[in-house]
Design a protein around this motif. Structure first.
Motif, PDB file in Angstrom:
ATOM      1  N   SER A 212       0.823  -1.200   0.000  1.00  0.00           N
ATOM      2  CA  SER A 212       0.000   0.000   0.000  1.00  0.00           C
ATOM      3  C   SER A 212       0.861   1.256   0.000  1.00  0.00           C
ATOM      4  O   SER A 212       0.627   2.205  -0.768  1.00  0.00           O
ATOM      5  CB  SER A 212      -0.938  -0.002   1.212  1.00  0.00           C
ATOM      6  N   ASP A 213       1.882   1.284   0.845  1.00  0.00           N
ATOM      7  CA  ASP A 213       2.721   2.466   0.949  1.00  0.00           C
ATOM      8  C   ASP A 213       3.610   2.652  -0.276  1.00  0.00           C
ATOM      9  O   ASP A 213       4.060   3.763  -0.548  1.00  0.00           O
ATOM     10  CB  ASP A 213       3.592   2.386   2.201  1.00  0.00           C
ATOM     11  N   ARG A 214       3.850   1.595  -1.029  1.00  0.00           N
ATOM     12  CA  ARG A 214       4.595   1.752  -2.277  1.00  0.00           C
ATOM     13  C   ARG A 214       3.754   2.485  -3.306  1.00  0.00           C
ATOM     14  O   ARG A 214       4.237   3.304  -4.073  1.00  0.00           O
ATOM     15  CB  ARG A 214       5.007   0.371  -2.798  1.00  0.00           C
ATOM     16  N   LEU A 215       2.445   2.192  -3.343  1.00  0.00           N
ATOM     17  CA  LEU A 215       1.557   2.847  -4.295  1.00  0.00           C
ATOM     18  C   LEU A 215       1.134   4.228  -3.818  1.00  0.00           C
ATOM     19  O   LEU A 215       1.083   5.182  -4.597  1.00  0.00           O
ATOM     20  CB  LEU A 215       0.323   1.967  -4.534  1.00  0.00           C
ATOM     21  N   LEU A 216       0.797   4.334  -2.523  1.00  0.00           N
ATOM     22  CA  LEU A 216       0.374   5.599  -1.921  1.00  0.00           C
ATOM     23  C   LEU A 216       1.150   5.789  -0.617  1.00  0.00           C
ATOM     24  O   LEU A 216       0.659   5.427   0.452  1.00  0.00           O
ATOM     25  CB  LEU A 216      -1.131   5.579  -1.638  1.00  0.00           C
ATOM     26  N   PRO A 217       2.361   6.330  -0.697  1.00  0.00           N
ATOM     27  CA  PRO A 217       3.185   6.470   0.514  1.00  0.00           C
ATOM     28  C   PRO A 217       2.460   7.241   1.619  1.00  0.00           C
ATOM     29  O   PRO A 217       1.957   8.335   1.406  1.00  0.00           O
ATOM     30  CB  PRO A 217       4.407   7.251   0.004  1.00  0.00           C
ATOM     31  N   GLY A 218       2.366   6.605   2.790  1.00  0.00           N
ATOM     32  CA  GLY A 218       1.719   7.240   3.932  1.00  0.00           C
ATOM     33  C   GLY A 218       0.239   6.936   4.073  1.00  0.00           C
ATOM     34  O   GLY A 218      -0.374   7.305   5.080  1.00  0.00           O
ATOM     35  N   ARG A 219      -0.353   6.239   3.129  1.00  0.00           N
ATOM     36  CA  ARG A 219      -1.800   5.999   3.176  1.00  0.00           C
ATOM     37  C   ARG A 219      -2.196   5.128   4.366  1.00  0.00           C
ATOM     38  O   ARG A 219      -3.282   5.313   4.935  1.00  0.00           O
ATOM     39  CB  ARG A 219      -2.274   5.346   1.880  1.00  0.00           C
ATOM     40  N   THR A 220      -1.366   4.185   4.751  1.00  0.00           N
ATOM     41  CA  THR A 220      -1.724   3.307   5.866  1.00  0.00           C
ATOM     42  C   THR A 220      -1.895   4.085   7.164  1.00  0.00           C
ATOM     43  O   THR A 220      -2.603   3.639   8.064  1.00  0.00           O
ATOM     44  CB  THR A 220      -0.658   2.212   6.072  1.00  0.00           C
ATOM     45  N   GLY A 221      -1.253   5.249   7.272  1.00  0.00           N
ATOM     46  CA  GLY A 221      -1.407   6.077   8.467  1.00  0.00           C
ATOM     47  C   GLY A 221      -2.605   6.992   8.415  1.00  0.00           C
ATOM     48  O   GLY A 221      -2.914   7.670   9.412  1.00  0.00           O
ATOM     49  N   GLU A 222      -3.319   7.021   7.288  1.00  0.00           N
ATOM     50  CA  GLU A 222      -4.475   7.914   7.125  1.00  0.00           C
ATOM     51  C   GLU A 222      -5.808   7.189   7.279  1.00  0.00           C
ATOM     52  O   GLU A 222      -6.851   7.825   7.378  1.00  0.00           O
ATOM     53  CB  GLU A 222      -4.427   8.582   5.748  1.00  0.00           C
ATOM     54  N   VAL A 223      -5.784   5.864   7.254  1.00  0.00           N
ATOM     55  CA  VAL A 223      -7.017   5.081   7.322  1.00  0.00           C
ATOM     56  C   VAL A 223      -6.889   4.058   8.455  1.00  0.00           C
ATOM     57  O   VAL A 223      -5.819   3.867   9.027  1.00  0.00           O
ATOM     58  CB  VAL A 223      -7.293   4.361   5.982  1.00  0.00           C
ATOM     59  N   ARG A 224      -7.997   3.390   8.766  1.00  0.00           N
ATOM     60  CA  ARG A 224      -7.979   2.400   9.853  1.00  0.00           C
ATOM     61  C   ARG A 224      -7.119   1.216   9.455  1.00  0.00           C
ATOM     62  O   ARG A 224      -6.928   0.927   8.272  1.00  0.00           O
ATOM     63  CB  ARG A 224      -9.400   1.928  10.155  1.00  0.00           C
ATOM     64  N   PRO A 225      -6.604   0.468  10.434  1.00  0.00           N
ATOM     65  CA  PRO A 225      -5.811  -0.725  10.121  1.00  0.00           C
ATOM     66  C   PRO A 225      -6.650  -1.800   9.423  1.00  0.00           C
ATOM     67  O   PRO A 225      -7.877  -1.847   9.577  1.00  0.00           O
ATOM     68  CB  PRO A 225      -5.335  -1.207  11.499  1.00  0.00           C
ATOM     69  N   THR A 226      -5.981  -2.637   8.677  1.00  0.00           N
ATOM     70  CA  THR A 226      -6.650  -3.764   8.032  1.00  0.00           C
ATOM     71  C   THR A 226      -7.153  -4.740   9.094  1.00  0.00           C
ATOM     72  O   THR A 226      -6.444  -5.043  10.053  1.00  0.00           O
ATOM     73  CB  THR A 226      -5.678  -4.492   7.088  1.00  0.00           C
ATOM     74  N   THR A 227      -8.391  -5.211   8.946  1.00  0.00           N
ATOM     75  CA  THR A 227      -8.941  -6.152   9.918  1.00  0.00           C
ATOM     76  C   THR A 227      -8.411  -7.558   9.652  1.00  0.00           C
ATOM     77  O   THR A 227      -7.887  -7.863   8.575  1.00  0.00           O
ATOM     78  CB  THR A 227     -10.474  -6.180   9.837  1.00  0.00           C
ATOM     79  N   ARG A 228      -8.568  -8.422  10.668  1.00  0.00           N
ATOM     80  CA  ARG A 228      -8.132  -9.810  10.500  1.00  0.00           C
ATOM     81  C   ARG A 228      -8.896 -10.502   9.377  1.00  0.00           C
ATOM     82  O   ARG A 228      -8.338 -11.310   8.630  1.00  0.00           O
ATOM     83  CB  ARG A 228      -8.318 -10.579  11.806  1.00  0.00           C
ATOM     84  N   ARG A 229     -10.170 -10.172   9.262  1.00  0.00           N
ATOM     85  CA  ARG A 229     -10.975 -10.789   8.196  1.00  0.00           C
ATOM     86  C   ARG A 229     -10.456 -10.363   6.831  1.00  0.00           C
ATOM     87  O   ARG A 229     -10.363 -11.176   5.899  1.00  0.00           O
ATOM     88  CB  ARG A 229     -12.447 -10.400   8.356  1.00  0.00           C
ATOM     89  N   GLU A 230     -10.111  -9.077   6.689  1.00  0.00           N
ATOM     90  CA  GLU A 230      -9.586  -8.603   5.415  1.00  0.00           C
ATOM     91  C   GLU A 230      -8.240  -9.236   5.107  1.00  0.00           C
ATOM     92  O   GLU A 230      -7.959  -9.593   3.958  1.00  0.00           O
ATOM     93  CB  GLU A 230      -9.470  -7.073   5.452  1.00  0.00           C
ATOM     94  N   GLU A 231      -7.404  -9.376   6.138  1.00  0.00           N
ATOM     95  CA  GLU A 231      -6.111 -10.034   5.933  1.00  0.00           C
ATOM     96  C   GLU A 231      -6.303 -11.482   5.496  1.00  0.00           C
ATOM     97  O   GLU A 231      -5.606 -11.975   4.603  1.00  0.00           O
ATOM     98  CB  GLU A 231      -5.283  -9.980   7.213  1.00  0.00           C
ATOM     99  N   ALA A 232      -7.259 -12.166   6.134  1.00  0.00           N
ATOM    100  CA  ALA A 232      -7.490 -13.575   5.809  1.00  0.00           C
ATOM    101  C   ALA A 232      -8.008 -13.745   4.384  1.00  0.00           C
ATOM    102  O   ALA A 232      -7.814 -14.800   3.773  1.00  0.00           O
ATOM    103  CB  ALA A 232      -8.477 -14.187   6.795  1.00  0.00           C
ATOM    104  N   ALA A 233      -8.657 -12.709   3.852  1.00  0.00           N
ATOM    105  CA  ALA A 233      -9.199 -12.780   2.494  1.00  0.00           C
ATOM    106  C   ALA A 233      -8.172 -12.390   1.439  1.00  0.00           C
ATOM    107  O   ALA A 233      -8.460 -12.443   0.244  1.00  0.00           O
ATOM    108  CB  ALA A 233     -10.422 -11.874   2.373  1.00  0.00           C
ATOM    109  N   THR A 234      -6.982 -11.984   1.891  1.00  0.00           N
ATOM    110  CA  THR A 234      -5.964 -11.487   0.969  1.00  0.00           C
ATOM    111  C   THR A 234      -4.753 -12.405   0.968  1.00  0.00           C
ATOM    112  O   THR A 234      -4.218 -12.760   2.009  1.00  0.00           O
ATOM    113  CB  THR A 234      -5.521 -10.063   1.361  1.00  0.00           C
TER     114      THR A 234
END
Length: 302
Positions: A212-234
């Motif tokens: 995510s930060d490679r495509l949009l540097p700093g974006r992970t700090g602007e939105v909520r963390p990824t949930t466990r369910r989202e991680e499990a689906a990825t």
């Protein structure tokens, strides 16, 4: 009746955690890695049944019904030992067959291209047929990070030790010569060969953040963390960058001087580049300001 999640491949004894893709099973729960499954032609050597991708078990489901800890190893000889039989240490290095003078072995130039280009095409073989899919990626040191949906059947088959190749290209200009035959393009291209490795747990979460930060540097700090369910689906994967297993090729400059009368035909180069437009807010964004990550992205591509 709950599916028994065996911890390893019965052929090569590779670890197959319940929360990771890359395992295949038959109707009797005989378990193999995706690599050995290909060598076995996706037929269980024990019962003759079809080997299909095993679903993952994560989170609360895994805590309620833990995976088996009993490793089962077949007595017979393993026909391929996963995909390692395709990755011998004495493998001949990749070489260019045409216009070898355009090739480069400079690792810094490879890294620069991988850091610039946003997407590439991942290629492998699934069920004996060619499989190619465009994917966003991020270079992370000596590996390339990729991601996709755990529901993608073909991707699940190749995500654990599959031999693959990632191709990226940047077309930097069209070279207009005195004939269409002599016309060409200025470009930089790379092909990275290797075996895909599935990332799990904290390593998967970190890889997704780096993507995510490679495509949009700093974006992970602007939105909520990824949930466990989202991680499990990825599905998160890594393709190692190994000496001798990548090719870099480039062309630059104008057309060659003609050796014949051109009748005044214009010749030259039309440069091409990728640029970012003005950010377009979603209808529900209201008057929210454009965040720093998006501003940085636009600045990079302007």
């Amino acid at each position: 009746m709950t599916l028994e999640m065996r911890p390893s491949c019965e052929c090569c004894d590779a670890d197959l955690p319940a929360d990771a893709v890359g395992a295949v099973v038959c109707s009797h729960e005989c378990t193999f890695c995706a690599g050995c499954s290909e060598h076995l032609e996706r037929v269980c050597p024990n019962c003759g049944g079809e080997l299909v991708p095993r679903p993952t078990r994560v989170g609360d489901a895994l805590r309620r019904t833990p995976a088996s800890t009993e490793r089962v190893v077949s007595a017979g000889e393993c026909p391929g030992t996963g995909y390692s039989g395709l990755a011998h240490a004495d493998r001949a290095p990749e070489r260019l067959a045409r216009h070898a003078e355009r090739g480069s072995t400079e690792r810094g130039a490879l890294d620069a291209l991988l850091d610039e280009v946003l997407a590439g095409t991942l290629s492998t073989v699934v069920d004996g047929r060619p499989w190619v899919v465009p994917m966003l990626f991020a270079r992370d040191g000596d590996r390339i990070l990729l991601h996709g949906s755990t529901g993608a059947g073909a991707l699940r088959r190749v995500a654990s030790g599959a031999p693959a190749a990632l191709m990226v290209v940047s077309v930097d200009g069209l070279v207009v010569a005195h004939t269409t035959f002599e016309s060409s393009a200025n470009y930089r291209s790379a092909v990275v060969h290797g075996e895909l490795v599935t990332l799990t747990g904290a390593e998967r979460a970190g890889a997704l953040d780096r993507l995510s930060d490679r495509l949009l540097p700093g974006r992970t700090g602007e939105v909520r963390p990824t949930t466990r369910r989202e991680e499990a689906a990825t599905l998160a994967m890594a393709l190692p960058i190994t000496d001798g297993r990548w090719l870099l090729k480039a062309r630059a400059g104008g057309p060659s001087a003609p050796e014949e009368e051109t009748a005044g035909a214009w010749c030259g180069v039309v440069p091409l580049r990728t640029v970012a437009g003005v950010p377009e807010p979603a209808p529900w964004a209201g008057d929210a300001p454009v965040p720093a990550s998006v501003e940085a992205l636009v600045g990079r591509w302007t």
